[in-house]
Design an enzyme around this catalytic site. Sequence first.
Site, PDB file in Angstrom:
ATOM      1  N   TYR A  43       0.861  -1.189   0.000  1.00  0.00           N
ATOM      2  CA  TYR A  43       0.000   0.000   0.000  1.00  0.00           C
ATOM      3  C   TYR A  43       0.894   1.235   0.000  1.00  0.00           C
ATOM      4  CZ  TYR A  43      -4.297   2.587   0.984  1.00  0.00           C
ATOM      5  OH  TYR A  43      -5.392   3.422   0.897  1.00  0.00           O
TER       6      TYR A  43
ATOM      7  N   ASN B 296     -14.652   5.337   5.154  1.00  0.00           N
ATOM      8  CA  ASN B 296     -15.688   4.976   4.181  1.00  0.00           C
ATOM      9  C   ASN B 296     -16.766   6.037   3.963  1.00  0.00           C
ATOM     10  OD1 ASN B 296     -14.340   2.641   3.600  1.00  0.00           O
ATOM     11  ND2 ASN B 296     -15.438   1.409   5.088  1.00  0.00           N
TER      12      ASN B 296
ATOM     13  N   SER C 150     -20.071  -3.536  -0.352  1.00  0.00           N
ATOM     14  CA  SER C 150     -18.909  -3.185   0.480  1.00  0.00           C
ATOM     15  C   SER C 150     -19.352  -2.108   1.459  1.00  0.00           C
ATOM     16  CB  SER C 150     -17.779  -2.647  -0.407  1.00  0.00           C
ATOM     17  OG  SER C 150     -18.160  -1.401  -0.965  1.00  0.00           O
TER      18      SER C 150
ATOM     19  N   VAL D 102     -18.094   0.851   1.766  1.00  0.00           N
ATOM     20  CA  VAL D 102     -18.227   2.111   1.016  1.00  0.00           C
ATOM     21  C   VAL D 102     -19.533   2.098   0.222  1.00  0.00           C
ATOM     22  CG1 VAL D 102     -17.246   3.599  -0.765  1.00  0.00           C
ATOM     23  CG2 VAL D 102     -15.721   2.425   0.809  1.00  0.00           C
TER      24      VAL D 102
ATOM     25  N   ARG E  75     -21.365  -9.196  -6.622  1.00  0.00           N
ATOM     26  CA  ARG E  75     -21.014 -10.535  -7.118  1.00  0.00           C
ATOM     27  C   ARG E  75     -22.214 -11.454  -6.932  1.00  0.00           C
ATOM     28  NH1 ARG E  75     -15.018 -12.511  -5.510  1.00  0.00           N
ATOM     29  NH2 ARG E  75     -15.504 -11.857  -3.393  1.00  0.00           N
TER      30      ARG E  75
ATOM     31  N   ARG F 247     -24.370 -14.693  -5.985  1.00  0.00           N
ATOM     32  CA  ARG F 247     -24.261 -15.733  -4.941  1.00  0.00           C
ATOM     33  C   ARG F 247     -25.503 -16.597  -5.021  1.00  0.00           C
ATOM     34  NH1 ARG F 247     -22.477 -11.897  -0.803  1.00  0.00           N
ATOM     35  NH2 ARG F 247     -21.767 -10.878  -2.685  1.00  0.00           N
TER      36      ARG F 247
ATOM     37  N   GLY G  38     -10.959   1.588  -5.772  1.00  0.00           N
ATOM     38  CA  GLY G  38     -10.470   0.318  -5.250  1.00  0.00           C
ATOM     39  C   GLY G  38     -10.264  -0.641  -6.403  1.00  0.00           C
TER      40      GLY G  38
ATOM     41  N   PHE H 185      -9.773   8.156  -7.131  1.00  0.00           N
ATOM     42  CA  PHE H 185      -9.994   8.932  -5.897  1.00  0.00           C
ATOM     43  C   PHE H 185      -9.334   8.210  -4.735  1.00  0.00           C
ATOM     44  CE2 PHE H 185     -12.238   9.845  -1.949  1.00  0.00           C
ATOM     45  CZ  PHE H 185     -12.042  11.225  -1.887  1.00  0.00           C
ATOM     46  N   TRP H 186      -8.587   8.985  -3.915  1.00  0.00           N
ATOM     47  CA  TRP H 186      -7.964   8.426  -2.717  1.00  0.00           C
ATOM     48  C   TRP H 186      -8.263   9.370  -1.564  1.00  0.00           C
ATOM     49  CZ3 TRP H 186      -2.050   7.992  -1.388  1.00  0.00           C
ATOM     50  CH2 TRP H 186      -1.885   7.031  -0.373  1.00  0.00           C
TER      51      TRP H 186
HETATM   52  N1  LIG Z   1      -9.649   5.157  -2.456  1.00  0.00           N
HETATM   53  C1  LIG Z   1     -10.066   5.367  -1.213  1.00  0.00           C
HETATM   54  O1  LIG Z   1      -9.908   6.445  -0.639  1.00  0.00           O
HETATM   55  C2  LIG Z   1     -10.758   4.245  -0.513  1.00  0.00           C
HETATM   56  C3  LIG Z   1     -11.437   4.477   0.692  1.00  0.00           C
HETATM   57  C4  LIG Z   1     -12.118   3.399   1.291  1.00  0.00           C
HETATM   58  C5  LIG Z   1     -12.076   2.148   0.698  1.00  0.00           C
HETATM   59  N2  LIG Z   1     -11.366   1.997  -0.444  1.00  0.00           N
HETATM   60  C6  LIG Z   1     -11.317   0.711  -1.148  1.00  0.00           C
HETATM   61  O2  LIG Z   1     -12.635   0.350  -1.454  1.00  0.00           O
HETATM   62  C7  LIG Z   1     -12.757  -1.068  -1.467  1.00  0.00           C
HETATM   63  C8  LIG Z   1     -13.879  -1.468  -0.531  1.00  0.00           C
HETATM   64  O3  LIG Z   1     -13.515  -1.111   0.799  1.00  0.00           O
HETATM   65  P1  LIG Z   1     -14.476  -1.462   2.010  1.00  0.00           P
HETATM   66  O4  LIG Z   1     -13.856  -1.058   3.263  1.00  0.00           O
HETATM   67  O5  LIG Z   1     -15.817  -0.930   1.676  1.00  0.00           O
HETATM   68  O6  LIG Z   1     -14.436  -3.044   1.871  1.00  0.00           O
HETATM   69  P2  LIG Z   1     -15.330  -4.222   2.460  1.00  0.00           P
HETATM   70  O7  LIG Z   1     -16.479  -3.694   3.252  1.00  0.00           O
HETATM   71  O8  LIG Z   1     -14.388  -5.180   3.072  1.00  0.00           O
HETATM   72  O9  LIG Z   1     -15.954  -4.861   1.124  1.00  0.00           O
HETATM   73  C9  LIG Z   1     -15.164  -5.527   0.204  1.00  0.00           C
HETATM   74  C10 LIG Z   1     -15.957  -5.628  -1.112  1.00  0.00           C
HETATM   75  O10 LIG Z   1     -15.118  -6.153  -2.108  1.00  0.00           O
HETATM   76  C11 LIG Z   1     -15.792  -7.227  -2.773  1.00  0.00           C
HETATM   77  N3  LIG Z   1     -14.788  -8.173  -3.244  1.00  0.00           N
HETATM   78  C12 LIG Z   1     -13.879  -8.859  -2.518  1.00  0.00           C
HETATM   79  N4  LIG Z   1     -13.112  -9.621  -3.326  1.00  0.00           N
HETATM   80  C13 LIG Z   1     -13.560  -9.407  -4.580  1.00  0.00           C
HETATM   81  C14 LIG Z   1     -13.181  -9.902  -5.862  1.00  0.00           C
HETATM   82  N5  LIG Z   1     -12.177 -10.770  -6.012  1.00  0.00           N
HETATM   83  N6  LIG Z   1     -13.868  -9.479  -6.947  1.00  0.00           N
HETATM   84  C15 LIG Z   1     -14.883  -8.606  -6.821  1.00  0.00           C
HETATM   85  N7  LIG Z   1     -15.285  -8.099  -5.635  1.00  0.00           N
HETATM   86  C16 LIG Z   1     -14.625  -8.485  -4.539  1.00  0.00           C
HETATM   87  C17 LIG Z   1     -16.693  -7.819  -1.708  1.00  0.00           C
HETATM   88  O11 LIG Z   1     -17.729  -8.511  -2.341  1.00  0.00           O
HETATM   89  P3  LIG Z   1     -18.263  -9.938  -1.805  1.00  0.00           P
HETATM   90  O12 LIG Z   1     -19.190  -9.625  -0.658  1.00  0.00           O
HETATM   91  O13 LIG Z   1     -18.930 -10.500  -2.982  1.00  0.00           O
HETATM   92  O14 LIG Z   1     -17.044 -10.712  -1.354  1.00  0.00           O
HETATM   93  C18 LIG Z   1     -17.187  -6.530  -1.038  1.00  0.00           C
HETATM   94  O15 LIG Z   1     -18.203  -5.933  -1.788  1.00  0.00           O
HETATM   95  C19 LIG Z   1     -11.383  -1.601  -1.078  1.00  0.00           C
HETATM   96  O16 LIG Z   1     -10.645  -1.840  -2.260  1.00  0.00           O
HETATM   97  C20 LIG Z   1     -10.759  -0.440  -0.322  1.00  0.00           C
HETATM   98  O17 LIG Z   1      -9.343  -0.472  -0.317  1.00  0.00           O
HETATM   99  C21 LIG Z   1     -10.723   2.997  -1.058  1.00  0.00           C
END
Ligand SMILES: NC(=O)c1ccc[n+]([C@@H]2O[C@H](COP(=O)([O-])OP(=O)(O)OC[C@H]3O[C@@H](n4cnc5c(N)ncnc54)[C@H](OP(=O)(O)O)[C@@H]3O)[C@@H](O)[C@H]2O)c1
Length: 390
Positions: free
Chosen positions: A77, A166, A193, A195, A215, A217, A288, A312-313
């Site tokens: 990261y 989030n 997720s 977010v 996805r 299920r 993401g 966006f980050w």
């Molecule tokens: N850029 C930014 O500022 C920022 C800020 C916050 C979060 N993020 C990113 O946003 C993403 C979600 O974060 P979160 O905290 O909301 O995560 P989270 O609640 O843990 O949710 C993870 C999500 O990813 C899906 N997923 C997991 N493996 C996958 C795959 N191989 N193919 C497709 N979908 C998959 C899951 O779907 P299933 O339920 O089907 O497994 C679930 O919808 C992450 O990548 C995180 O790093 C970025």
Amino acid sequence: MFSRTVIRSATRSFSTSTVALNHANRAIAYTQNGDPAEVLNVITYPKLSPPSPNTVNIKFILSPINPADINTIEGVYPAKPSWTSDLASSGWGSKGKQVYVGGNEGLAKVVEVGEGVEGLKKDDWVVMDKPQLGTWATSRNVSFEDVIRLPATGLTEAHGATMTVNPTTAYNMLHNFVKLNQGDWVVQNGANSAVGQLVIQIAKALGINTINLVRPREDMAPLHRQLEGLGANKVLTYDELNDKSLRGKIKEWTNGKGIRLGLNCVGGDSTTAMAKLLGQDAHLVSYGAMSKQPLSLPTSLHIFKNLTSHGFWQSNWTKTHSRAEKEQLIGDLATMMRDGKIKAADHVVVTIGGQETNEEAIEKVRDVFSRMAQGKFGKKVLLRLEDFSG
Ligand SMILES: NC(=O)c1ccc[n+]([C@@H]2O[C@H](COP(=O)([O-])OP(=O)(O)OC[C@H]3O[C@@H](n4cnc5c(N)ncnc54)[C@H](OP(=O)(O)O)[C@@H]3O)[C@@H](O)[C@H]2O)c1
């Protein structure tokens, strides 16, 4: 590097009540990058000294495990963890050992305030303003400028613990790329997720409609119920993107108005298909890459539909915005939470009990991460570390 052997002997030597009292704090820490289920350890350290000027002692209430925390431990990261110099006096992190406490986000309570600290008092709830502070701990000493006070009432612990990553990401993505009006439509993937759940709720509060991709299920009904309960207008699987009649259906839902914003946390083929649903002059915002697949966009979308693709980050937003702007954003979100418009994303709390030995705690922590890697939780995991009394 500290090893499990060191921790074992440390735990044994802390077993008398005096030593246990002195070593009241615990943290989930690591000295080398790798799989969290293999490299994380649990350490104990002494009670904090009274805070020095301009610092506060804080006690963590709940701290989430976010996907980025896992990537940080893996060493893949861009944000790097802070070295935990305040633990050096405990013996950890000394003699050139780099000890990092995991966790970037969390809710804490102020327990003691140093001289010169402004705007904070004992018992205030605070969230972190500095990235990678190491929130998987019982107590830490931090600069008062590294935390932001939360409004006093109406928030749950889970709201506070998950406030800075989030909800802020969802809010900013809905506001900062295209001006959306009531009745407009947004499409997003990874909609279940944390977010995604926030996007649905904030969009609903703004009068904006959402198409939510997830996805597939075996039993889709619970997910439909959950997301529609939050305010999702439509929930579809990535497989349904291949349905030739989908564009016609979307035209009907949107009354022919083009979708102006797409939010992507997945990448890969399903995101290419999602981008094709966007209308004229739309913006695709990627935040993401959960599928670990590259993002590929047809050139024609740029030429003929004037598509703009952004990244966006939130960490960058935090770095480039003033304290007043951050407080304003957190204040706006807190108001929506207090008014019942935003529920904390679906979560489970894992408690490391004060009576658990470090060996038991390590085993529990590593098991949590290995189950997360297998996708066994299906909801956000929030950590509660009790004071060590073992
Ligand atoms: N850029 C930014 O500022 C920022 C800020 C916050 C979060 N993020 C990113 O946003 C993403 C979600 O974060 P979160 O905290 O909301 O995560 P989270 O609640 O843990 O949710 C993870 C999500 O990813 C899906 N997923 C997991 N493996 C996958 C795959 N191989 N193919 C497709 N979908 C998959 C899951 O779907 P299933 O339920 O089907 O497994 C679930 O919808 C992450 O990548 C995180 O790093 C970025």
